[in-house]
Design an enzyme around this catalytic site. Structure first.
Site, PDB file in Angstrom:
ATOM      1  N   SER A 199     -14.484 -26.930  32.046  1.00  6.42           N
ATOM      2  CA  SER A 199     -13.494 -25.854  32.159  1.00  6.42           C
ATOM      3  C   SER A 199     -14.220 -24.523  32.216  1.00  6.42           C
ATOM      4  CB  SER A 199     -12.555 -25.867  30.955  1.00  6.42           C
ATOM      5  OG  SER A 199     -11.881 -24.617  30.890  1.00  6.42           O
TER       6      SER A 199
ATOM      7  N   HIS B  90     -12.547 -27.741  36.341  1.00  5.54           N
ATOM      8  CA  HIS B  90     -11.221 -27.484  35.759  1.00  5.54           C
ATOM      9  C   HIS B  90     -11.001 -25.975  35.683  1.00  5.54           C
ATOM     10  CE1 HIS B  90      -7.735 -28.686  33.305  1.00  5.54           C
ATOM     11  NE2 HIS B  90      -8.020 -27.643  32.525  1.00  5.54           N
TER      12      HIS B  90
ATOM     13  N   ASP C 267      -8.481 -23.064  34.603  1.00  8.49           N
ATOM     14  CA  ASP C 267      -7.329 -22.787  33.741  1.00  8.49           C
ATOM     15  C   ASP C 267      -6.680 -21.463  34.120  1.00  8.49           C
ATOM     16  OD1 ASP C 267      -7.266 -24.955  31.760  1.00  8.49           O
ATOM     17  OD2 ASP C 267      -9.280 -24.248  31.247  1.00  8.49           O
TER      18      ASP C 267
ATOM     19  N   MET D 104      -3.751 -18.838  33.426  1.00  5.50           N
ATOM     20  CA  MET D 104      -2.830 -18.448  32.348  1.00  5.50           C
ATOM     21  C   MET D 104      -2.184 -17.110  32.678  1.00  5.50           C
ATOM     22  SD  MET D 104      -5.262 -19.227  29.118  1.00  5.50           S
ATOM     23  CE  MET D 104      -6.173 -20.757  28.942  1.00  5.50           C
TER      24      MET D 104
ATOM     25  N   HIS E   8      -5.249 -26.042  36.623  1.00  6.38           N
ATOM     26  CA  HIS E   8      -4.316 -26.287  35.515  1.00  6.38           C
ATOM     27  C   HIS E   8      -3.455 -25.037  35.345  1.00  6.38           C
ATOM     28  CE1 HIS E   8      -3.964 -27.056  30.855  1.00  6.38           C
ATOM     29  NE2 HIS E   8      -2.798 -27.103  31.466  1.00  6.38           N
TER      30      HIS E   8
ATOM     31  N   MET F 115      -1.013 -22.905  33.640  1.00  4.00           N
ATOM     32  CA  MET F 115      -0.282 -22.622  32.397  1.00  4.00           C
ATOM     33  C   MET F 115       0.517 -21.353  32.653  1.00  4.00           C
ATOM     34  SD  MET F 115      -3.342 -23.587  29.766  1.00  4.00           S
ATOM     35  CE  MET F 115      -4.583 -23.467  31.047  1.00  4.00           C
TER      36      MET F 115
ATOM     37  N   MET G 176      -2.567 -32.498  26.596  1.00  5.72           N
ATOM     38  CA  MET G 176      -3.239 -31.417  25.865  1.00  5.72           C
ATOM     39  C   MET G 176      -3.573 -31.895  24.460  1.00  5.72           C
ATOM     40  SD  MET G 176      -3.596 -28.968  28.008  1.00  5.72           S
ATOM     41  CE  MET G 176      -4.463 -27.940  26.800  1.00  5.72           C
TER      42      MET G 176
ATOM     43  N   ASP H 256      -7.544 -32.605  27.499  1.00 10.64           N
ATOM     44  CA  ASP H 256      -7.997 -31.215  27.581  1.00 10.64           C
ATOM     45  C   ASP H 256      -7.858 -30.544  26.221  1.00 10.64           C
ATOM     46  OD1 ASP H 256      -8.565 -28.634  28.330  1.00 10.64           O
ATOM     47  OD2 ASP H 256      -6.867 -28.418  29.710  1.00 10.64           O
TER      48      ASP H 256
HETATM   49  C1  DX5 Z   1      -6.878 -24.559  26.969  1.00  8.78           C
HETATM   50  C2  DX5 Z   1      -7.434 -24.970  28.297  1.00  8.78           C
HETATM   51  C3  DX5 Z   1      -8.650 -25.789  28.225  1.00  8.78           C
HETATM   52  C4  DX5 Z   1      -9.832 -25.132  27.547  1.00  8.78           C
HETATM   53  C5  DX5 Z   1     -10.647 -26.209  26.914  1.00  8.78           C
HETATM   54  O1  DX5 Z   1      -5.631 -24.021  27.141  1.00  8.78           O
HETATM   55  O2  DX5 Z   1      -6.465 -25.708  29.030  1.00  8.78           O
HETATM   56  O3  DX5 Z   1      -9.022 -26.282  29.499  1.00  8.78           O
HETATM   57  O4  DX5 Z   1     -10.640 -24.390  28.394  1.00  8.78           O
HETATM   58  O5  DX5 Z   1     -11.666 -25.626  26.197  1.00  8.78           O
HETATM   59  P1  DX5 Z   1     -12.490 -26.400  25.085  1.00  8.78           P
HETATM   60  O6  DX5 Z   1     -13.161 -27.548  25.738  1.00  8.78           O
HETATM   61  O7  DX5 Z   1     -13.420 -25.359  24.601  1.00  8.78           O
HETATM   62  O8  DX5 Z   1     -11.493 -26.850  24.040  1.00  8.78           O
HETATM   63 ZN    ZN Z   2      -7.017 -26.757  30.918  1.00 10.36          ZN
END
Ligand code: DX5
Ligand code: ZN
Length: 231
Positions: A24, A49, A51, A53, A82, A84, A153, A191
């Site tokens: 990620s 990956h 993310d 947000m 991903h 969010m 998650m 994740d």
């Molecule tokens: C959290 C993200 C993850 C995050 C994971 O909302 O969806 O992908 O980056 O990070 P680690 O591996 O540090 O928990």
């Molecule tokens: Zn993620």
């Protein structure tokens, strides 16, 4: 969707019994973003990956489609976006055009998931659905036969670097059973808080795509070792 699509990988390029590692980028050194993407690609991770947000669906803000597009030419990895965000419907096409190979949205946006999965497929991407740690698994079960990947998650979405929620293991196991009952090759991605120890636990429950932020990017120059430890 992008010009060099033929050079890119998609989830279905990999045999279903191969565990895929998905660093990620949330945990990368953003001052060196392009180099970081190249480094984890060279280190053998099949998936990247990404993310996204929006500050509404989750309390944090990360990046959008322009950032995805900026590194598309640097890597042939599966770009696993991903989302969010509150209104994924509005942005699916733009992420596909930016270079997403796979797009996951959250069941908790309570949109018509059936239709969104169809839209993602029509854009030439594989489709994923995710659920927060507290969302009943019944919310995703009806969609399993249409999905390419389910994302469980194992932390509350929004931030990297959190501790793995151990109570999610029984849900992962249950969802793997339900996926297997569909007879479809649906990937099961996890994740949040994935490191060497938790990777073993989730794999034993049937997870086969492991997202890892902090545990991969913690030591610069040692990404291959970090990725190999997760396998
Ligand atoms: C959290 C993200 C993850 C995050 C994971 O909302 O969806 O992908 O980056 O990070 P680690 O591996 O540090 O928990
Ligand atoms: Zn993620």
């Amino acid at each position: 969707m992008s010009e060099n699509r033929s050079m890119r990988h998609c989830l279905n390029d990999y045999p279903s019994d191969r565990v895929l590692i998905a660093p990620s980028v949330l945990a990368c050194d953003w001052a060196q973003f392009g180099e970081e993407v190249q480094a984890v690609t060279a280190a053998g991770a099949e998936v990247l990956h990404l993310d996204v947000m929006d500050g509404h669906f989750v309390p944090n803000i990360s990046f959008g489609m322009d950032v995805v597009k900026s590194v598309r030419t640097l890597s042939d990895q599966v770009f696993d976006v991903h989302l969010m965000i509150d209104n994924p419907r509005k942005y699916l096409k733009r992420f596909a055009l930016a270079g997403a190979d796979h797009i996951t949205f959250h069941v908790e946006v309570w949109d018509d998931a059936d239709e969104l999965i169809d839209q993602i497929h029509a854009l030439g991407c594989t489709a994923g659905l995710s659920l927060r740690p507290a969302t009943p698994i019944d919310a995703v079960v009806p969609f399993l036969p249409k999905l390419d990947m389910l994302l469980v998650m194992t932390v509350e979405p929004g931030f990297g670097g959190q501790s793995f929620h151990g109570e999610q293991l029984s849900r992962i196991l249950k969802l793997r059973q339900l996926i297997d009952q569909t007879g479809k090759a649906v990937r099961l991605e996890v994740d949040g808080g994935i490191a060497e120890d938790t990777a073993q636990l989730v794999r034993s429950c049937g997870a086969d795509v492991l997202v890892a932020g902090s545990s991969v990017f913690r030591d610069k120059g040692k990404y291959r070792q970090a990725i190999d430890r997760l396998r």
